[in-house]
Design a protein around this motif. Structure first.
Motif, PDB file in Angstrom:
ATOM      1  N   ALA A 159       0.899  -1.199   0.136  1.00 59.69           N
ATOM      2  CA  ALA A 159      -0.064   0.016  -0.015  1.00 59.69           C
ATOM      3  C   ALA A 159       1.039   1.275   0.013  1.00 59.69           C
ATOM      4  CB  ALA A 159      -0.830  -0.164   1.339  1.00 59.69           C
ATOM      5  N   ALA A 160       0.290   2.249  -0.682  1.00 58.47           N
ATOM      6  CA  ALA A 160       1.106   3.610  -0.538  1.00 58.47           C
ATOM      7  C   ALA A 160       0.176   4.429   0.369  1.00 58.47           C
ATOM      8  CB  ALA A 160       1.086   4.279  -1.985  1.00 58.47           C
ATOM      9  N   MET A 161       0.586   5.157   1.275  1.00 58.36           N
ATOM     10  CA  MET A 161      -0.237   5.874   2.314  1.00 58.36           C
ATOM     11  C   MET A 161       0.439   7.249   2.637  1.00 58.36           C
ATOM     12  SD  MET A 161       0.697   3.247   5.580  1.00 58.36           S
ATOM     13  CE  MET A 161       0.925   1.748   4.561  1.00 58.36           C
ATOM     14  N   THR A 162      -0.300   8.204   3.035  1.00 54.57           N
ATOM     15  CA  THR A 162       0.082   9.234   3.584  1.00 54.57           C
ATOM     16  C   THR A 162       0.657   9.336   5.216  1.00 54.57           C
ATOM     17  OG1 THR A 162      -1.988  10.018   4.592  1.00 54.57           O
ATOM     18  CG2 THR A 162      -1.489  10.736   2.252  1.00 54.57           C
ATOM     19  N   ARG A 163       1.223  10.232   5.624  1.00 54.84           N
ATOM     20  CA  ARG A 163       1.681  10.283   6.974  1.00 54.84           C
ATOM     21  C   ARG A 163       0.828  10.079   7.754  1.00 54.84           C
ATOM     22  NH1 ARG A 163       6.274  14.482   8.388  1.00 54.84           N
ATOM     23  NH2 ARG A 163       6.464  12.932   9.896  1.00 54.84           N
ATOM     24  N   SER A 164      -0.702  10.439   7.722  1.00 55.66           N
ATOM     25  CA  SER A 164      -1.588  10.282   8.583  1.00 55.66           C
ATOM     26  C   SER A 164      -2.377   8.830   8.646  1.00 55.66           C
ATOM     27  CB  SER A 164      -2.848  11.307   8.296  1.00 55.66           C
ATOM     28  OG  SER A 164      -3.167  11.193   7.192  1.00 55.66           O
ATOM     29  N   GLY A 165      -1.978   7.901   7.646  1.00 58.12           N
ATOM     30  CA  GLY A 165      -2.183   6.729   7.718  1.00 58.12           C
ATOM     31  C   GLY A 165      -3.472   6.610   6.537  1.00 58.12           C
ATOM     32  N   GLN A 166      -3.614   7.381   5.611  1.00 59.28           N
ATOM     33  CA  GLN A 166      -4.603   7.193   4.440  1.00 59.28           C
ATOM     34  C   GLN A 166      -4.323   6.468   3.346  1.00 59.28           C
ATOM     35  OE1 GLN A 166      -6.037  11.445   3.796  1.00 59.28           O
ATOM     36  NE2 GLN A 166      -5.935  11.673   6.045  1.00 59.28           N
ATOM     37  N   ALA A 167      -5.030   5.576   2.938  1.00 60.07           N
ATOM     38  CA  ALA A 167      -4.060   4.744   1.849  1.00 60.07           C
ATOM     39  C   ALA A 167      -4.503   5.507   0.618  1.00 60.07           C
ATOM     40  CB  ALA A 167      -4.856   3.227   2.041  1.00 60.07           C
ATOM     41  N   LEU A 168      -3.629   5.640  -0.225  1.00 54.93           N
ATOM     42  CA  LEU A 168      -3.725   6.176  -1.408  1.00 54.93           C
ATOM     43  C   LEU A 168      -3.972   5.111  -2.517  1.00 54.93           C
ATOM     44  CD1 LEU A 168      -1.043   8.952  -1.199  1.00 54.93           C
ATOM     45  CD2 LEU A 168      -3.471   9.351  -0.623  1.00 54.93           C
ATOM     46  N   ALA A 169      -3.476   4.175  -2.375  1.00 58.43           N
ATOM     47  CA  ALA A 169      -3.460   3.121  -3.353  1.00 58.43           C
ATOM     48  C   ALA A 169      -2.966   1.652  -2.742  1.00 58.43           C
ATOM     49  CB  ALA A 169      -2.768   3.145  -4.412  1.00 58.43           C
ATOM     50  N   GLN A 170      -3.344   0.642  -3.229  1.00 55.67           N
ATOM     51  CA  GLN A 170      -3.086  -0.826  -2.890  1.00 55.67           C
ATOM     52  C   GLN A 170      -3.046  -1.554  -3.858  1.00 55.67           C
ATOM     53  OE1 GLN A 170      -4.530  -2.756   1.170  1.00 55.67           O
ATOM     54  NE2 GLN A 170      -6.016  -3.485  -0.354  1.00 55.67           N
ATOM     55  N   ARG A 171      -2.311  -2.630  -3.877  1.00 53.49           N
ATOM     56  CA  ARG A 171      -2.070  -3.814  -4.874  1.00 53.49           C
ATOM     57  C   ARG A 171      -1.745  -4.926  -4.169  1.00 53.49           C
ATOM     58  NH1 ARG A 171      -1.804  -2.682 -10.196  1.00 53.49           N
ATOM     59  NH2 ARG A 171      -0.775  -4.547 -10.936  1.00 53.49           N
ATOM     60  N   GLN A 172      -2.201  -6.196  -5.089  1.00 50.03           N
ATOM     61  CA  GLN A 172      -1.902  -7.345  -4.361  1.00 50.03           C
ATOM     62  C   GLN A 172      -0.499  -7.970  -4.896  1.00 50.03           C
ATOM     63  OE1 GLN A 172      -5.011 -10.364  -4.264  1.00 50.03           O
ATOM     64  NE2 GLN A 172      -3.614 -11.926  -4.198  1.00 50.03           N
ATOM     65  N   VAL A 173       0.367  -8.590  -4.145  1.00 47.19           N
ATOM     66  CA  VAL A 173       1.727  -9.024  -4.438  1.00 47.19           C
ATOM     67  C   VAL A 173       1.525 -10.296  -5.077  1.00 47.19           C
ATOM     68  CG1 VAL A 173       4.094  -9.495  -3.564  1.00 47.19           C
ATOM     69  CG2 VAL A 173       2.671  -7.553  -2.669  1.00 47.19           C
ATOM     70  N   ASP A 174       2.283 -10.580  -6.128  1.00 52.31           N
ATOM     71  CA  ASP A 174       2.349 -11.999  -6.798  1.00 52.31           C
ATOM     72  C   ASP A 174       2.901 -12.852  -5.702  1.00 52.31           C
ATOM     73  OD1 ASP A 174       2.421 -14.139  -8.444  1.00 52.31           O
ATOM     74  OD2 ASP A 174       3.295 -13.350 -10.038  1.00 52.31           O
ATOM     75  N   GLY A 175       2.148 -14.055  -5.787  1.00 50.05           N
ATOM     76  CA  GLY A 175       2.368 -15.025  -4.715  1.00 50.05           C
ATOM     77  C   GLY A 175       3.870 -15.636  -4.954  1.00 50.05           C
ATOM     78  N   LYS A 176       4.221 -15.462  -6.172  1.00 48.67           N
ATOM     79  CA  LYS A 176       5.481 -16.310  -6.442  1.00 48.67           C
ATOM     80  C   LYS A 176       6.707 -15.138  -6.752  1.00 48.67           C
ATOM     81  CE  LYS A 176       3.396 -19.795  -9.492  1.00 48.67           C
ATOM     82  NZ  LYS A 176       3.235 -20.357 -10.659  1.00 48.67           N
ATOM     83  N   SER A 177       6.568 -13.776  -6.081  1.00 49.22           N
ATOM     84  CA  SER A 177       7.547 -12.926  -6.159  1.00 49.22           C
ATOM     85  C   SER A 177       7.438 -12.192  -4.812  1.00 49.22           C
ATOM     86  CB  SER A 177       7.336 -11.884  -7.166  1.00 49.22           C
ATOM     87  OG  SER A 177       8.063 -11.066  -7.611  1.00 49.22           O
ATOM     88  N   ASN A 178       7.786 -10.873  -4.950  1.00 47.96           N
ATOM     89  CA  ASN A 178       7.897 -10.218  -3.514  1.00 47.96           C
ATOM     90  C   ASN A 178       7.265  -8.767  -3.934  1.00 47.96           C
ATOM     91  OD1 ASN A 178      10.204  -8.885  -4.969  1.00 47.96           O
ATOM     92  ND2 ASN A 178      11.384 -10.085  -3.970  1.00 47.96           N
TER      93      ASN A 178
END
Length: 393
Positions: free
Chosen positions: A161-180
């Motif tokens: 996730a990408a978030m601000t300093r106050s904890g507000q999520a700006l974006a989120q993605r799922q990580v490939d299970g075979k990668s990092n």
């Protein structure tokens, strides 16, 4: 002389009428407008409830503190007619009443929401809800594993996730299970507008490509030089720090420890990191108040910010604030919303539920609440309060 009416009023009634607490942000943003862009995977036959209304109802339930999927379905089933109408549910043409969705409908809908569209809608809504804050923005990138989604056949779902300093999520993605998390860094920031911002991340993301990407988006990189990159770490550690002027230091107490942070920053042109303009050294001195045992730690971040772009010890504070940002969102999801307690494994349900929790935490942060648990209890006492936070009212 008789006492004034206000003094004769019981204290509990005066507290009920007190409106001095944080109030929802006044905004024209409506979450339903963003949820309308989420594709509906259902067939055309047999549709009773609008897709966006079902997603908005689930979001309102999470903002009111309904953490498990079962509690979300119960909140929607008990919602009064006015709330259902504001969420976008249609009344029956014969009776004029709105029939709430069945208890199994909400879990099926959340499990069927596929792809990045739900996370994109949830990330765009907080950015439309409030105006950007003054000063340089700081975007923190951090990953989290949903331990309750692990099964005997597959690994647990990992999200970044990408978030601000106050904890507000700006974006989120799922990580490939075979990668990092490394391949998901650039696609994650594609869902945000990092122009002019400083991007912080763990030492895992101290990569040449990750330093080049913010520069191409007119943003700045703030990377931690640690031993997983020995050449960069040694080159920064061996700089003549004794000859560098000390920036304003910080002294404080917390968690039964006395703390002193002594930052230094200097411009160097020969750092083995793309577009790096400055190197920093932060000496962290801690002493346990109970035993008096001291510890000393030195960290060495590098940044593409040119000298003078950030006043004083701001880059060092952003580095220290990265862990604080993690606590603002991921720790709250773990401890307050008990994200890893239920075993949520069905299809896309773990990721969608994590996105809804991001929305709930971010909405309460924007409304001025610093205690998420108290904010959830406050919102749960009135069925219209979640709708006020999400815009349908």
């Amino acid at each position: 002389m008789p006492a004034p009416p206000s003094s004769r009023t019981p204290l509990c009634l005066r507290q009920l009428g007190d409106t001095s607490g944080p109030s929802p942000v006044e905004t024209a943003a409506d979450l339903r407008n963003h949820l309308a862009a989420v594709p509906d995977p259902r067939g055309r036959r047999g549709i009773r409830h609008p897709w966006a209304a079902l997603l908005a109802a689930a979001a309102a339930a999470v903002v009111a503190g309904a953490a498990p999927v079962t509690a979300i379905a119960e909140w929607v089933a008990d919602a009064p007619q006015r709330v259902l109408a504001l969420l976008g549910f249609r009344p029956d043409p014969l009776t004029g009443l709105i029939r709430p969705p069945h208890a199994t409908t909400i879990p099926l809908v959340l499990a069927a929401a596929h792809g990045d569209a739900p996370d994109r809608a949830i990330g765009d809504f907080p950015q439309e809800r409030t105006a950007p804050a003054a000063g340089r923005r700081v975007i923190s990138v951090d990953g989290k594993t949903l331990r309750g989604s692990c099964t005997a056949q597959c690994l647990a779902v990992a999200l970044i996730a990408a978030m601000t300093r106050s904890g507000q999520a700006l974006a989120q993605r799922q990580v490939d299970g075979k990668s990092n998390e490394i391949p998901a860094f650039a696609p994650l920031l594609d869902g945000t507008d990092p122009t002019g911002a400083a991007v912080t991340a763990d030492a895992l993301h101290t990569q040449h490509d990750h330093a080049t990407y913010p520069h191409e988006r007119e943003a700045h990189d703030l990377a931690a030089a640690k031993r997983n990159h020995p050449a960069l770490h040694e080159s920064v550690r061996r700089l003549p720090w004794r000859d560098v002027r000390l920036d304003p230091y910080e002294r404080g107490r917390g968690h039964h420890r006395e703390k002193i942070r002594r930052p230094k920053s200097a411009a160097f042109a020969h750092l083995d990191h793309p577009y790096a303009r400055q190197a920093l050294q932060v000496v962290r001195w801690r002493r346990k108040l109970g035993t008096g045992e001291p510890t000393i730690e030195r960290i060495h971040p590098v940044t593409s910010l040119p000298p003078g772009a950030a006043t004083g010890s701001a880059p060092a504070a952003w580095t220290r604030g990265h862990r604080h940002t993690e606590n603002q969102l991921h720790h709250v999801r773990d401890r307050t919303l008990r994200e890893d307690a239920p075993k949520i494994r069905t299809r896309h349900l773990p990721r969608v539920m994590a996105g809804l929790r991001n929305l709930g935490v971010g909405a309460h942060r924007q409304d001025g609440h610093t205690n998420t648990a108290a904010a959830l209890r406050h919102t749960a006492r009135d069925r219209l309060r979640p709708l006020t936070a999400l815009g349908p009212t």
